[in-house]
Design a protein around this motif. Structure first.
Motif, mmCIF file in Angstrom:
data_model
loop_
_atom_site.group_PDB
_atom_site.id
_atom_site.type_symbol
_atom_site.label_atom_id
_atom_site.label_comp_id
_atom_site.label_asym_id
_atom_site.label_seq_id
_atom_site.Cartn_x
_atom_site.Cartn_y
_atom_site.Cartn_z
ATOM 1 N N LEU A 1 55.639 68.508 36.520
ATOM 2 C CA LEU A 1 55.842 68.009 35.134
ATOM 3 C C LEU A 1 55.841 69.086 34.061
ATOM 4 C CD1 LEU A 1 54.270 64.534 35.163
ATOM 5 C CD2 LEU A 1 56.775 65.016 35.520
ATOM 6 N N MET B 1 59.923 59.243 36.379
ATOM 7 C CA MET B 1 58.566 59.136 36.259
ATOM 8 C C MET B 1 57.829 57.963 37.201
ATOM 9 S SD MET B 1 57.632 61.279 33.881
ATOM 10 C CE MET B 1 56.342 60.576 32.717
ATOM 11 N N ARG C 1 49.643 56.658 35.346
ATOM 12 C CA ARG C 1 50.675 56.243 34.464
ATOM 13 C C ARG C 1 49.931 57.350 33.093
ATOM 14 N NH1 ARG C 1 53.054 51.512 30.993
ATOM 15 N NH2 ARG C 1 50.901 51.645 30.339
ATOM 16 N N ARG D 1 51.436 60.777 31.608
ATOM 17 C CA ARG D 1 51.959 60.990 30.083
ATOM 18 C C ARG D 1 51.151 61.795 29.375
ATOM 19 N NH1 ARG D 1 52.462 54.637 27.898
ATOM 20 N NH2 ARG D 1 54.373 54.090 28.725
ATOM 21 N N SER E 1 52.797 65.328 30.714
ATOM 22 C CA SER E 1 54.176 65.377 30.232
ATOM 23 C C SER E 1 54.366 65.176 28.784
ATOM 24 C CB SER E 1 55.032 64.478 31.019
ATOM 25 O OG SER E 1 54.812 63.112 30.644
ATOM 26 N N LYS F 1 56.984 57.356 28.962
ATOM 27 C CA LYS F 1 58.133 56.720 29.958
ATOM 28 C C LYS F 1 57.413 55.651 30.786
ATOM 29 C CE LYS F 1 61.748 59.391 29.199
ATOM 30 N NZ LYS F 1 63.022 58.635 28.852
#
Length: 296
Positions: free
Chosen positions: A174, A187, A219, A223, A226, A230
Motif C-alpha cells: 500500500l 481495499m 481495516r 487505513r 494507506s 475505504k
C-alpha cells in the motif's frame, strides 16, 4: 518439460486468417492442461466449465484436509461432465505437489489461497513461463485477475486498482500504490486476504461476531498505512461464508477469461476484476442495492 500445448504452438503457423485462427484455438483448447487449487465454489465453477469445454486435462487440488470425501465426490461429478477430459485429484493439498509437477500444467488457477501459496505459484509461473490466474470469493464479493507480471522492477509498483494485489503484503504494497488508484474493491480484498493469512481461513458465518472484530481491526491497520478511508461497515458485514451462487458466478467470469487466453494465446496484466453479486444486499459502494439503484 514441454507440454502438449507447446507442441501445438510449434506446429501451427501464427500468420493465419480468422477462420484458421478459430481452428488453431480449438487445437489449443484440446491440448490445454490446467491445475486448479481449491476446493471452493469458485474452483468448482471454473473446473466444470473447463471440463465442458473439453480441455485436455484438469488437476484439482484439495486444500481442506477435513473434507476429502466431499472433495473426491466433487471431482467425480466434474469427470462425469465430460469423460473425454482427464481429471486428476490431489487430495492431500498443494504442499504435497513439487514445483516440477505444478509446472507440467500450462495454466495455473489458485482460488482462496494464502499469500505464501500464491507467491509460490507466481515463482513457478515466472520461472516456467506459465499462465497464472488468482481469485477468491467471500460472502457476496469476489475478485480474480490474470497474474502475469512485468519483468521491469522499476515499474512493478506502477499499478492500477488491484494489479499485483495477491502478492503484496500490506506494508510492502500500500505504501507504493497511488491513493487515487485504490478503490473499495481493492481495499476489501486486501482486508480479506490479510484475514486469510492471519487466521488460516476466510470469514465464516457461524463465527460472525468473532470475525467481525478481527476484520474491523485489519481495516483500521490498512487505513493507517494507506491514509485512505475505504470500505464501509456494511461491506465488512457481507464477506462471511463461501456462497455457492456467488462463487460459481465469479468462477464463470474467471473461466471466460481463462478460455479467451487459451484460444487466443494472449497474456494480459492489469486486469483485476472485483465482483459483487446481487444475491446480497450491498454494492461495492457500501449502499444497499435499493439505495444504489435510487442514486443512479
Amino acid at each position: 518439460m514441454e507440454s502438449d500445448l507447446d507442441k501445438v504452438d510449434l506446429e501451427i503457423d501464427r500468420s493465419l486468417n480468422d477462420g484458421e485462427k478459430f481452428f488453431w484455438g480449438v487445437f489449443r483448447l484440446k491440448a490445454a492442461r490446467v491445475i486448479i487449487i481449491g476446493p471452493s465454489y469458485m474452483a468448482n465453477g471454473v473446473a466444470k466449465d473447463l471440463a465442458s469445454s473439453r480441455v485436455n486435462e484438469l488437476m484439482i487440488v484439495n486444500q481442506k484436509k477435513d473434507s476429502v470425501a466431499e472433495f473426491l465426490q466433487a471431482v467425480n461429478i466434474i469427470q462425469r461432465l465430460n469423460p473425454r477430459v482427464k481429471v486428476n485429484a490431489a487430495e492431500n493439498g498443494l504442499s504435497t505437489l513439487s514445483d516440477d509437477v505444478i509446472a507440467e500444467y500450462s495454466f495455473i488457477v489458485g482460488t482462496n489461497c494464502r499469500r505464501e501459496e500464491i507467491q509460490r505459484l507466481r515463482d513457478i509461473a515466472d520461472a516456467k513461463e506459465k499462465c497464472l490466474f488468482i481469485g477468491a470469493n467471500f460472502g457476496v464479493f469476489g475478485f480474480f485477475c490474470e497474474a502475469n507480471f512485468t519483468k521491469d522492477p522499476e515499474n512493478f509498483f506502477e499499478v492500477k486498482e488491484g494489479r499485483h494485489l495477491p502478492f503484496l503484503s500490506i506494508e510492502g504494497g500500500l505504501s507504493n500504490v497511488k491513493n487515487t488508484d485504490i478503490g473499495d474493491g481493492f481495499m476489501l480484498s486486501q482486508i480479506v486476504m490479510e484475514f486469510r493469512d492471519k487466521f488460516g481461513r476466510l470469514p465464516e458465518k457461524d463465527k460472525r461476531d468473532e470475525d467481525r472484530k478481527n476484520l474491523f481491526e485489519i481495516r483500521e491497520k490498512i487505513r493507517q498505512l494507506s491514509k485512505i478511508e475505504k470500505v464501509s461497515d456494511d461491506m465488512l458485514e457481507s464477506v462471511h461464508g463461501d456462497e455457492k451462487s456467488v462463487g460459481e458466478w465469479v468462477g464463470r467470469r474467471l473461466y471466460e477469461q481463462i478460455y479467451q487466453v487459451i484460444i487466443n494465446d494472449e497474456k494480459t496484466i492489469d486486469n483485476f476484476s472485483f465482483c459483487k453479486s446481487f444475491a446480497g444486499p450491498y454494492s461495492t459502494t457500501g449502499k444497499t442495492t435499493a439505495q444504489q439503484l435510487e442514486s443512479e
